[in-house]
Enzyme design. Structure first.
Site, short mmCIF file in Angstrom:
data_model
loop_
_atom_site.label_atom_id
_atom_site.label_comp_id
_atom_site.label_asym_id
_atom_site.label_seq_id
_atom_site.Cartn_x
_atom_site.Cartn_y
_atom_site.Cartn_z
CG HIS A 127 -1.89 -1.06 1.18
ND1 HIS A 127 -1.95 -1.92 2.36
CD2 HIS A 127 -2.87 -1.39 0.59
CE1 HIS A 127 -3.06 -2.64 2.27
NE2 HIS A 127 -3.64 -2.54 1.18
CE LYS B 142 -13.85 -6.20 3.28
NZ LYS B 142 -12.68 -5.72 2.69
NE ARG C 209 -2.61 -7.62 -4.00
CZ ARG C 209 -3.63 -7.77 -3.11
NH1 ARG C 209 -3.03 -8.20 -1.72
NH2 ARG C 209 -4.83 -7.69 -2.94
CB SER D 173 -3.85 -6.81 4.89
OG SER D 173 -3.37 -5.44 4.56
#
Ligand code: ADP
Length: 171
Positions: free
Chosen positions: A16, A40, A89, A128
């Site tokens: 990030h 979440k 990614r 993460s």
């Protein structure tokens, strides 16, 4: 050009940080926006996630760190953003991101665009979620600790180490 870089950042990783630093070089203003998503269950609170980002990016002058809840299209408009910034990614990220880009454009009166930056090769595997998964079973002496630690900026790393002490299996 004002860019908004939204994400969970639970916690912020070097991946990030790389995206934010690279974007800050060509944007006039970069707003890193920590998403508070009631659906979440994050490991770190919005305040903690924001603090880790501030620590990692405090030297970048044209960058602000905020948090938001609700629709990104609304928040981007409220902040006067010209585009949304996301990192990619791999092709899986692209497939996940493409529909969000379409929705965000159609849900904002300004038809906001999404700009993608490719992950820096050295951070293209950094996640993460995987760090959290592995860290729950780690201690400082375990093989691989350094590999994980290097993927987090200092404040996030320290907090993760602290959290690791209270994690682990009960069976
Ligand atoms: P979200 O839950 O919104 O996907 P994340 O914190 O997982 O939030 O990711 C925020 C943004 O950063 C996303 O665009 C994601 O693809 C990107 N990202 C995550 N990890 C990396 C990395 N290692 N390199 C580059 N971009 C990344």
């Amino acid at each position: 050009m004002t860019l908004i870089f939204p994400g969970s950042f639970d916690p912020v990783t070097m991946g990030h940080v790389s995206i934010a630093r690279r974007a800050a070089k060509f944007a006039d203003r970069l707003i890193v926006a920590v998403l508070e998503n009631p659906n979440k269950n994050p490991l770190f609170s919005v305040a903690e996630r924001t603090a880790f980002l501030k620590d990692a990016l405090r030297d970048v002058k044209n960058l602000e760190i905020e948090s938001f809840c609700g629709l990104l299209a609304d928040y981007a408009q409220l902040k006067g953003a010209d585009a949304i910034l996301r990192g990619l990614r791999n092709s899986g990220d692209f497939e996940r991101e493409a529909p969000y880009a379409a929705y965000n454009s159609r849900l904002s009166e300004t038809e906001i665009e999404t700009i993608f930056l490719p992950a820096a090769p050295q951070f293209a595997h950094v996640s993460s979620s995987i760090i959290k998964e592995a860290a729950a079973h780690m201690n400082e002496d375990r093989f691989g600790f350094t590999f994980l630690a290097e993927q987090l900026p200092p404040a996030a790393r320290a907090a993760m180490q602290e959290r690791m002490k209270s994690h682990g299996c009960t069976t």
